[in-house]
Design a protein around this motif. Structure first.
Motif, PDB file in Angstrom:
ATOM      1  N   ALA A   1      10.136   8.891  22.142  1.00  0.00           N
ATOM      2  CA  ALA A   1       9.087   9.828  22.557  1.00  0.00           C
ATOM      3  C   ALA A   1       7.787   9.675  21.787  1.00  0.00           C
ATOM      4  O   ALA A   1       6.754  10.200  22.209  1.00  0.00           O
ATOM      5  N   GLY A   2       7.794   9.020  20.638  1.00  0.00           N
ATOM      6  CA  GLY A   2       6.572   8.740  19.901  1.00  0.00           C
ATOM      7  C   GLY A   2       5.782   9.972  19.509  1.00  0.00           C
ATOM      8  O   GLY A   2       6.293  10.894  18.875  1.00  0.00           O
ATOM      9  N   TRP A   3       4.517   9.986  19.927  1.00  0.00           N
ATOM     10  CA  TRP A   3       3.603  11.061  19.538  1.00  0.00           C
ATOM     11  C   TRP A   3       4.045  12.419  20.055  1.00  0.00           C
ATOM     12  O   TRP A   3       3.648  13.463  19.503  1.00  0.00           O
TER      13      TRP A   3
ATOM     14  N   GLY B   1       8.248   8.844   5.300  1.00  0.00           N
ATOM     15  CA  GLY B   1       8.560   8.482   6.674  1.00  0.00           C
ATOM     16  C   GLY B   1       8.504   6.982   6.895  1.00  0.00           C
ATOM     17  O   GLY B   1       9.377   6.400   7.564  1.00  0.00           O
ATOM     18  N   TYR B   2       7.481   6.348   6.335  1.00  0.00           N
ATOM     19  CA  TYR B   2       7.373   4.886   6.447  1.00  0.00           C
ATOM     20  C   TYR B   2       8.583   4.211   5.813  1.00  0.00           C
ATOM     21  O   TYR B   2       9.229   3.349   6.433  1.00  0.00           O
TER      22      TYR B   2
ATOM     23  N   HIS C   1       6.317  13.496   8.194  1.00  0.00           N
ATOM     24  CA  HIS C   1       7.313  12.432   8.065  1.00  0.00           C
ATOM     25  C   HIS C   1       7.361  11.581   9.327  1.00  0.00           C
ATOM     26  O   HIS C   1       7.460  10.345   9.261  1.00  0.00           O
ATOM     27  N   GLN C   2       7.255  12.213  10.497  1.00  0.00           N
ATOM     28  CA  GLN C   2       7.251  11.465  11.760  1.00  0.00           C
ATOM     29  C   GLN C   2       6.012  10.582  11.877  1.00  0.00           C
ATOM     30  O   GLN C   2       6.067   9.491  12.452  1.00  0.00           O
ATOM     31  N   VAL C   3       4.887  11.024  11.324  1.00  0.00           N
ATOM     32  CA  VAL C   3       3.684  10.185  11.325  1.00  0.00           C
ATOM     33  C   VAL C   3       3.934   8.916  10.525  1.00  0.00           C
ATOM     34  O   VAL C   3       3.422   7.842  10.859  1.00  0.00           O
ATOM     35  N   GLY C   4       4.746   9.030   9.459  1.00  0.00           N
ATOM     36  CA  GLY C   4       5.131   7.839   8.702  1.00  0.00           C
ATOM     37  C   GLY C   4       5.875   6.839   9.563  1.00  0.00           C
ATOM     38  O   GLY C   4       5.670   5.618   9.447  1.00  0.00           O
ATOM     39  N   PHE C   5       6.751   7.326  10.452  1.00  0.00           N
ATOM     40  CA  PHE C   5       7.422   6.434  11.406  1.00  0.00           C
ATOM     41  C   PHE C   5       6.392   5.724  12.280  1.00  0.00           C
ATOM     42  O   PHE C   5       6.485   4.511  12.531  1.00  0.00           O
ATOM     43  N   ALA C   6       5.432   6.506  12.769  1.00  0.00           N
ATOM     44  CA  ALA C   6       4.408   5.941  13.650  1.00  0.00           C
ATOM     45  C   ALA C   6       3.575   4.885  12.932  1.00  0.00           C
ATOM     46  O   ALA C   6       3.240   3.836  13.508  1.00  0.00           O
ATOM     47  N   TRP C   7       3.245   5.131  11.686  1.00  0.00           N
ATOM     48  CA  TRP C   7       2.481   4.154  10.911  1.00  0.00           C
ATOM     49  C   TRP C   7       3.259   2.861  10.780  1.00  0.00           C
ATOM     50  O   TRP C   7       2.714   1.770  10.994  1.00  0.00           O
ATOM     51  N   ARG C   8       4.522   2.964  10.440  1.00  0.00           N
ATOM     52  CA  ARG C   8       5.329   1.773  10.248  1.00  0.00           C
ATOM     53  C   ARG C   8       5.461   0.961  11.544  1.00  0.00           C
ATOM     54  O   ARG C   8       5.547  -0.277  11.515  1.00  0.00           O
ATOM     55  N   ASP C   9       5.438   1.641  12.687  1.00  0.00           N
ATOM     56  CA  ASP C   9       5.583   0.961  13.974  1.00  0.00           C
ATOM     57  C   ASP C   9       4.251   0.480  14.540  1.00  0.00           C
ATOM     58  O   ASP C   9       4.185   0.052  15.703  1.00  0.00           O
TER      59      ASP C   9
ATOM     60  N   TYR D   1       0.826  -1.210   0.000  1.00  0.00           N
ATOM     61  CA  TYR D   1       0.000   0.000   0.000  1.00  0.00           C
ATOM     62  C   TYR D   1       0.865   1.266   0.000  1.00  0.00           C
ATOM     63  O   TYR D   1       0.476   2.288  -0.547  1.00  0.00           O
ATOM     64  N   VAL D   2       2.028   1.195   0.613  1.00  0.00           N
ATOM     65  CA  VAL D   2       2.943   2.333   0.622  1.00  0.00           C
ATOM     66  C   VAL D   2       3.353   2.683  -0.803  1.00  0.00           C
ATOM     67  O   VAL D   2       3.385   3.863  -1.191  1.00  0.00           O
TER      68      VAL D   2
END
Length: 453
Positions: free
Chosen positions: A169-171, A79-80, A209-217, A19-20
């Motif tokens: 730190a996440g969100w 980010g993902y 871009h950081q939200v992409g990290f969160a999605w991947r995790d 999907y990415v």
């Protein structure tokens, strides 16, 4: 080539998030179509080339920019992908210098091809009799897509710092970045502090871009999060734009003081939330569709040349204008007329025909960049050299040198994209910006070649 694409599709590992790749292809396609629809290019009998956004006259179309401003999706996907790539490289023992070298060359090698050819074509056209204003305008139009790469390269450079910070730190990191955008917006809108929002070119895109990290995790896997993100983003977008203080258009409108993309604003982040939430809600359905070989092969094919399409789509506009308009193949009706809207359809078809051979020729440069990016660098093979001993990291010196090279390339791109259409010299590009870019991009390419030996 087609056979290779099909084989690549068939070899795709089951754990890949297909999907990415679909979102990347959709985002770039939407950007290309948006530019082709909105940028009005004219070429008259006297040989004068001009280009400008039609949104200044088509005020009724401003709400439609909510559909075409999909750059947040690309930064989300970035980010993902960057998070996945960074984790993979670290597991294999590759240091930050090696990772930045890989990601930087994948972007800069195809970009260098566009910049060098544009810089060479301008003086050649001048020798052939073209006016300086025409060549400068042509290069400026060709360089329009480079603003995106300037911002994207900056977030790539910061990934080795911000990805570990995300893991801790996440969100909170995202909240701080969004809050910083809100503060700078308020400082300019309410207090009249000039130019403070320029930092939002980095802060806003870093947040997405950081939200992409969160999605991947897996932090966005809950469907309720997607619904809240999309719904909350839409409510915020309407409240921030319809009564104000932000304009409705999510694309730059010439002549208007307030803009949502130059620099990015809190309203653009609200639109980003809409896109992110909506994309997450469609993920399961899209994943089932992409499980089929035929649709997945199409996505693989598009992504194999997606950067080439993005880089060269405005070059297709310039070529079509200087060839088709003087020949009388296409008319040039006023922007505010019905004829102008109707002629957008054949205009798009002509641009697609012009772009196709450009992609066929320069797509090879993108494939070469991937091979350079895949070249084993220090620390590959699980952090072992060929004798089975631990391979040393590139160290701080190599990382700093790589970052400096990327910084030079980014500064050069910034100079190219902000130069405008006049006074840029014989190449159509400011000499200092061209030199700075070539030094940075050239250094990365040469290091990659040395490491490949």
């Amino acid at each position: 080539m087609l056979r290779g694409i099909r084989e690549a599709a068939e070899r795709t590992p089951p754990q890949r998030e297909r999907y990415v790749d679909l979102l990347r292809a959709v985002a770039i396609t939407a950007v290309v179509l948006g530019h082709w629809l909105v940028v009005n290019v004219t070429y008259d009998g006297a040989g004068d080339l001009d280009g400008y956004s039609a949104l200044g006259e088509l005020t009724w179309s401003h709400p439609l920019t909510w559909l075409f401003q999909v750059m947040p999706l690309f930064f989300l996907v970035g980010g993902y992908a960057n998070g996945a790539s960074w984790d993979s490289h670290r597991r294999r023992g590759i240091d930050a210098a090696g990772w930045l070298l890989t990601r930087g060359n994948r972007l800069l090698i195809p970009t260098t091809g566009l910049i060098v050819l544009a810089a060479v074509a301008a003086p050649v056209a001048r020798l052939a009799g073209a006016d300086e204003d025409v060549t400068e305008t042509g290069v400026w139009l060709v360089a329009i897509p480079l603003w995106f790469l300037t911002a994207y390269l900056a977030v790539v450079v910061l990934t080795p710092i911000l990805h570990p910070l995300h893991r801790r730190a996440g969100w909170a990191v995202i909240a701080v970045l969004v809050g910083a955008v809100a503060v700078t917006d308020a400082a300019e809108l309410l207090l009249g502090v000039p130019h403070v929002t320029l930092v939002n070119y980095l802060l806003a895109w870093l947040a997405v871009h950081q939200v992409g990290f969160a999605w991947r995790d897996g932090m966005l896997d809950d469907r309720r999060v997607a619904v809240f993100t999309a719904g909350g983003g839409l409510v915020a977008l309407v409240l921030l734009t319809v009564p104000g203080p932000y304009p409705i258009s999510m694309v730059t409108v010439p002549g208007e003081e307030a803009q949502n993309t130059a620099p990015p604003t809190l309203a653009l982040l609200a639109l980003a939330a809409c896109w992110i939430g909506g994309a997450l809600l469609l993920r399961d359905r899209a994943a089932r569709w992409l499980a089929g070989l035929r649709p997945w092969t199409v996505v693989v094919a598009v992504n194999s040349v997606v950067l080439t399409v993005f880089l060269w789509h405005m070059a297709a506009v310039v070529i079509a204008a200087v060839v088709l308009y003087p020949a009388g193949v296409l008319p040039q009706p006023p922007v505010d007329s019905v004829d102008w809207l109707l002629w957008r359809v054949p205009w798009l078809l002509c641009l697609a025909v012009v772009l196709a051979p450009l992609v066929a020729v320069f797509g090879g440069v993108e494939r070469y960049a991937r091979r350079v990016g895949a070249t084993p660098s220090r620390g590959d093979d699980g952090g072992r050299d060929h004798d089975g001993k631990s391979a040393p990291d590139g160290g701080t010196v190599a990382t700093v040198a790589t970052c400096l090279a990327l910084a030079a390339a980014i500064a050069g791109l910034l100079g190219i994209t902000t130069a405008g259409a006049t006074g840029a010299g014989p190449t159509g590009i400011p000499g200092w910006a061209l030199a700075l870019y070539l030094v940075g991009a050239g250094r990365l390419w040469l290091v990659a070649l040395v490491r490949a030996r």
